[in-house]
Write a protein that holds these residues in place. Structure first.
Motif, mmCIF file in Angstrom:
data_model
loop_
_atom_site.group_PDB
_atom_site.id
_atom_site.type_symbol
_atom_site.label_atom_id
_atom_site.label_comp_id
_atom_site.label_asym_id
_atom_site.label_seq_id
_atom_site.Cartn_x
_atom_site.Cartn_y
_atom_site.Cartn_z
ATOM 1 N N ILE A 168 27.693 -37.971 -42.515
ATOM 2 C CA ILE A 168 27.896 -37.546 -41.110
ATOM 3 C C ILE A 168 26.805 -36.384 -40.859
ATOM 4 C CG2 ILE A 168 29.339 -36.830 -39.473
ATOM 5 C CD1 ILE A 168 31.692 -38.109 -40.374
ATOM 6 N N ILE A 169 26.732 -35.497 -41.749
ATOM 7 C CA ILE A 169 25.834 -34.300 -41.598
ATOM 8 C C ILE A 169 24.354 -34.705 -41.511
ATOM 9 C CG2 ILE A 169 24.908 -32.332 -42.668
ATOM 10 C CD1 ILE A 169 27.816 -31.592 -43.740
ATOM 11 N N VAL A 170 24.087 -35.762 -42.302
ATOM 12 C CA VAL A 170 22.769 -36.238 -42.554
ATOM 13 C C VAL A 170 22.638 -36.974 -41.211
ATOM 14 C CG1 VAL A 170 21.025 -37.895 -43.693
ATOM 15 C CG2 VAL A 170 22.536 -36.256 -45.011
ATOM 16 N N LEU A 171 23.365 -37.969 -40.776
ATOM 17 C CA LEU A 171 23.128 -38.796 -39.570
ATOM 18 C C LEU A 171 22.916 -37.766 -38.469
ATOM 19 C CD1 LEU A 171 25.494 -41.725 -39.807
ATOM 20 C CD2 LEU A 171 23.232 -41.689 -40.082
ATOM 21 N N ALA A 172 23.887 -36.672 -38.422
ATOM 22 C CA ALA A 172 23.824 -35.780 -37.156
ATOM 23 C C ALA A 172 22.411 -34.875 -37.044
ATOM 24 C CB ALA A 172 25.047 -34.851 -37.191
ATOM 25 N N ILE A 173 22.136 -34.430 -38.218
ATOM 26 C CA ILE A 173 20.904 -33.740 -38.280
ATOM 27 C C ILE A 173 19.614 -34.433 -38.127
ATOM 28 C CG2 ILE A 173 19.184 -32.426 -39.802
ATOM 29 C CD1 ILE A 173 21.830 -31.083 -41.039
ATOM 30 N N VAL A 174 19.535 -35.434 -38.830
ATOM 31 C CA VAL A 174 18.591 -36.513 -38.650
ATOM 32 C C VAL A 174 18.233 -36.816 -37.016
ATOM 33 C CG1 VAL A 174 17.084 -38.647 -39.203
ATOM 34 C CG2 VAL A 174 18.166 -37.274 -40.910
ATOM 35 N N THR A 190 40.211 -37.467 -46.953
ATOM 36 C CA THR A 190 39.228 -38.356 -47.037
ATOM 37 C C THR A 190 37.885 -38.154 -46.436
ATOM 38 O OG1 THR A 190 41.064 -39.934 -47.438
ATOM 39 C CG2 THR A 190 38.913 -40.943 -46.886
ATOM 40 N N LEU A 191 37.843 -37.456 -45.238
ATOM 41 C CA LEU A 191 36.839 -37.398 -44.452
ATOM 42 C C LEU A 191 35.731 -36.358 -45.277
ATOM 43 C CD1 LEU A 191 36.459 -38.428 -41.545
ATOM 44 C CD2 LEU A 191 36.771 -36.071 -40.644
ATOM 45 N N SER A 192 36.202 -35.675 -46.177
ATOM 46 C CA SER A 192 35.177 -34.943 -46.655
ATOM 47 C C SER A 192 34.211 -36.025 -47.742
ATOM 48 C CB SER A 192 35.992 -33.982 -48.091
ATOM 49 O OG SER A 192 36.761 -34.590 -48.955
ATOM 50 N N LEU A 226 37.236 -38.246 -33.736
ATOM 51 C CA LEU A 226 36.802 -37.754 -35.084
ATOM 52 C C LEU A 226 37.819 -36.720 -35.329
ATOM 53 C CD1 LEU A 226 34.731 -37.943 -37.414
ATOM 54 C CD2 LEU A 226 33.437 -36.560 -35.957
ATOM 55 N N TRP A 227 38.126 -36.202 -34.390
ATOM 56 C CA TRP A 227 38.926 -34.777 -34.438
ATOM 57 C C TRP A 227 40.333 -35.174 -34.858
ATOM 58 C CZ3 TRP A 227 36.369 -30.618 -31.257
ATOM 59 C CH2 TRP A 227 36.294 -29.369 -31.941
ATOM 60 N N ARG A 228 40.840 -36.083 -33.548
ATOM 61 C CA ARG A 228 42.287 -36.341 -33.679
ATOM 62 C C ARG A 228 42.590 -37.233 -34.862
ATOM 63 N NH1 ARG A 228 45.062 -33.659 -31.780
ATOM 64 N NH2 ARG A 228 44.740 -33.802 -29.806
ATOM 65 N N PHE A 229 41.928 -38.387 -35.032
ATOM 66 C CA PHE A 229 42.482 -39.429 -35.918
ATOM 67 C C PHE A 229 41.539 -39.163 -37.323
ATOM 68 C CE2 PHE A 229 42.994 -41.172 -31.681
ATOM 69 C CZ PHE A 229 44.392 -41.301 -31.839
ATOM 70 N N GLY A 230 40.412 -38.866 -37.154
ATOM 71 C CA GLY A 230 39.820 -38.401 -38.600
ATOM 72 C C GLY A 230 40.063 -37.509 -39.488
ATOM 73 N N TYR A 231 40.460 -36.325 -39.019
ATOM 74 C CA TYR A 231 41.002 -35.289 -39.469
ATOM 75 C C TYR A 231 42.636 -35.324 -39.621
ATOM 76 C CZ TYR A 231 36.869 -32.754 -40.396
ATOM 77 O OH TYR A 231 35.601 -32.376 -40.781
ATOM 78 N N GLY A 232 43.201 -35.895 -38.314
ATOM 79 C CA GLY A 232 44.563 -36.012 -38.405
ATOM 80 C C GLY A 232 45.155 -37.056 -39.588
ATOM 81 N N LEU A 233 44.470 -38.161 -39.460
ATOM 82 C CA LEU A 233 45.060 -39.043 -40.743
ATOM 83 C C LEU A 233 44.424 -38.961 -41.795
ATOM 84 C CD1 LEU A 233 45.392 -41.779 -38.187
ATOM 85 C CD2 LEU A 233 47.300 -40.641 -38.659
ATOM 86 N N PHE A 234 43.150 -38.667 -42.086
ATOM 87 C CA PHE A 234 42.322 -38.751 -43.274
ATOM 88 C C PHE A 234 41.774 -37.614 -43.583
ATOM 89 C CE2 PHE A 234 42.453 -42.890 -40.636
ATOM 90 C CZ PHE A 234 43.143 -43.655 -41.478
ATOM 91 N N LEU A 272 44.251 -28.026 -41.961
ATOM 92 C CA LEU A 272 43.225 -28.978 -42.763
ATOM 93 C C LEU A 272 42.856 -28.469 -44.177
ATOM 94 C CD1 LEU A 272 41.677 -31.286 -42.539
ATOM 95 C CD2 LEU A 272 39.888 -30.104 -41.397
ATOM 96 N N LEU A 273 42.442 -27.204 -44.047
ATOM 97 C CA LEU A 273 41.909 -26.729 -45.258
ATOM 98 C C LEU A 273 43.149 -26.540 -46.521
ATOM 99 C CD1 LEU A 273 39.650 -23.840 -43.914
ATOM 100 C CD2 LEU A 273 38.990 -26.003 -44.795
ATOM 101 N N GLN A 274 44.327 -26.298 -46.046
ATOM 102 C CA GLN A 274 45.455 -26.453 -47.000
ATOM 103 C C GLN A 274 45.528 -27.650 -47.677
ATOM 104 O OE1 GLN A 274 48.928 -24.588 -45.053
ATOM 105 N NE2 GLN A 274 48.678 -23.001 -46.327
ATOM 106 N N THR A 275 45.635 -28.756 -46.566
ATOM 107 C CA THR A 275 45.584 -30.292 -47.022
ATOM 108 C C THR A 275 44.294 -30.509 -48.162
ATOM 109 O OG1 THR A 275 46.569 -30.747 -44.740
ATOM 110 C CG2 THR A 275 45.785 -32.500 -46.188
ATOM 111 N N ILE A 276 43.326 -30.007 -47.464
ATOM 112 C CA ILE A 276 42.144 -30.523 -48.416
ATOM 113 C C ILE A 276 42.168 -29.868 -49.761
ATOM 114 C CG2 ILE A 276 39.722 -30.472 -48.735
ATOM 115 C CD1 ILE A 276 39.419 -30.833 -45.670
ATOM 116 N N GLY A 277 42.717 -28.498 -49.936
ATOM 117 C CA GLY A 277 42.872 -27.851 -50.980
ATOM 118 C C GLY A 277 44.036 -28.243 -52.022
ATOM 119 N N GLY A 278 45.105 -28.849 -51.350
ATOM 120 C CA GLY A 278 46.175 -29.630 -52.141
ATOM 121 C C GLY A 278 45.862 -30.775 -52.691
#
Length: 494
Positions: free
Chosen positions: A278-284, A270-272, A259-267, A486-492
């Motif tokens: 994911i937050i709901v599934l994790a908390i529940v 999109t992961l947002s 999830l860290w390497r390829f989720g954020y590294g490639l997407f 990552l935050l720069q990419t998401i912001g852009g």
């Protein structure tokens, strides 16, 4: 030497297995060879750790060679702070698992464990997606064999279930990998499956969402997140102890790593899109797994659900993109690996002595075998986040990161520690304390060999709890760099 060191780490266990298999060595030589392989790999990983520069950007100890050149598949290995910590925990635990297996007479155990180590380390270090997929699948085969051939109960059914579910996720990931490679060919005129080159591709939002889904399905099954967990408790209850330790302490963490390497590294942007899900599934999942753990009478199933609850907390920390949550998740990956290895090894030793892992059959262990009772209680409390141990530090950082995200998420994350304390204390009262049962009469205390196996895990859990500053400088600088990019990419993208 240094340019080849990651290759040695990956392939040395497989090489030992092949050589000993070709010569059909006897059990004593096989045991010594497997242990020697694990110790050499651990020494090499320590060299990488001491040579690693946490302030440097990008991958280190890179080995990049062409392999299937016509289609851009390469032999591409490298390590960064995230993969290093998982690599270190794997190398640390494998010699201890071999020590636990020392009296096992079935050679298949030993060969499968050697192959499994190659699969795990190869997946953690691979930077070519086809190579990663090959190692990802290599991990599954030894686990399938160990559960199906050496497990108990409905082991063959449970082995087939974990196989089918894992292959389903793997095939979805493979389709995404192949599409990424084809798209890179369409844009650049050459094939490539190198992680850093595929990360330069840009897709329309709909395509990116579907491509990311292929990877996320594979990682959600491996963790497992709620809804993808139906294989977990049956596999843990049927598998032999070495396989259970690998499943909980190492392989489940590779889902979080992916999830860290390829989720954020490639997407990254999109992961947002998937973040709320994911937050709901994790908390529940945190609460669902904890409730099931409280209701269980089988110790393996109880700590299987406990592991699921804590892995949900790790997944939650990863999608909460702040440095507290990320540092806590990575720290908790390592410390939970230690704690879960410790408790499942203790449950394995308990089964050797009583031929039962049912809470209702146990009791009074502390009065008969004080060393066993103390370490069993210690590892169980480490799972629950005992202050002064590494698990508490990791959980605390994730909870702080969750509160930074929102009060509701922080409160939900904090309930994990309370729920874990409830079922752990309830379990300890009935197994370690209380009256002696007919199953625990004549219960033997820990032997010297067993103490040698368990003490390093306990000491490391204490050191990571009372002196986290010894370890956080190893990974926090690179986490800060990754988070900033990552935050720069998401912001852009927004």
């Amino acid at each position: 030497m240094m340019e080849m060191i990651l290759s040695y780490i990956v392939f040395l266990p497989m090489l030992f297995a092949v050589i000993m298999g070709l010569f059909r060595v006897k059990m004593p030589i096989l045991r010594v060879g497997a242990m020697l392989s694990a110790l050499v790999v651990f020494a090499l990983v320590l060299i990488v750790t001491f040579q690693f520069n946490p302030e440097a950007e990008g991958m280190q100890f890179v080995r990049h060679l062409p392999w299937i050149q016509n289609y851009g598949v390469s032999y591409y290995l490298g390590v960064d702070a995230i993969s290093l910590l998982i690599l270190l925990m794997t190398a640390f635990l494998m010699p201890l698992l071999h020590l636990y297996m020392w009296n096992y007479e079935k050679q298949g155990y030993w060969y499968n464990m050697l192959l499994l180590q190659t699969g795990v380390t190869g997946a953690v270090l691979s930077l070519d997606l086809i190579l990663f997929y090959l190692f990802w699948e290599t991990m599954l085969l030894p686990i399938f064999i160990m559960i199906g051939r050496y497990g108990h109960g409905m082991n063959q059914f449970h082995a087939m279930k974990i196989l089918l579910m894992t292959v389903l996720g793997s095939m979805a990931m493979l389709f995404s990998i192949l599409y990424l490679g084809y798209e890179y060919y369409s844009v650049n005129g050459v094939w490539s499956f190198a992680y850093d080159q595929l990360a330069t591709l840009h897709f329309n939002p709909k395509t990116s969402i579907w491509l990311a889904a292929g990877f996320l399905l594979a990682f959600a099954i491996k963790i497992p997140l709620l809804g993808f967990h139906t294989w977990m408790a049956p596999a843990y209850s049927s598998a032999p102890t070495p396989a259970v330790v690998i499943l909980s302490a190492i392989m489940a963490k590779l889902g979080a790593y992916g999830l860290w390497r390829f989720g954020y590294g490639l997407f990254g942007p999109t992961l947002s899109y998937y973040e709320p899900t994911i937050i709901v599934l994790a908390i529940v999942g945190l609460l669902y797994y904890a409730i099931h753990a409280i209701m269980e009478n089988n110790l393996r199933r109880m700590f299987a659900f406990s592991s699921g609850s804590h892995l949900s907390l790790i997944a939650l920390g990863i999608v909460l993109t702040n440095i507290y949550a990320w540092s806590g998740s990575l720290y908790f990956i390592a410390t939970h690996a230690l704690a879960s290895a410790g408790i499942f090894l203790m449950i394995g030793l308990l089964y050797r002595r009583t031929e039962s892992v049912h809470i209702s059959n146990l009791g009074g262990i502390a009065s008969i075998a004080p060393r066993f009772g103390f370490l069993f209680a210690f590892f169980a409390l480490c799972i629950a986040g005992l202050p002064g141990t590494g698990g508490f530090v990791g959980e605390l950082l994730i909870i702080i990161g969750a509160f930074q995200e929102s009060l509701a998420i922080g409160f939900a994350a904090a309930t994990t520690m309370l729920a874990a304390m409830l079922f752990v204390f309830w379990m300890l009262q009935r197994t370690v304390f209380g009256p002696v049962s007919r199953h625990t009469e004549g219960f033997e205390d820990l032997t010297t060999t067993e103490l040698v196996m368990l003490t390093p895990i306990a000491l490391l859990l204490i050191i990571t709890g009372i002196a986290p500053s010894l370890f956080t400088p190893l990974f926090e600088p690179q986490l800060q760099q990754l988070l900033h990019r990552l935050l720069q990419t998401i912001g852009g993208a927004s």
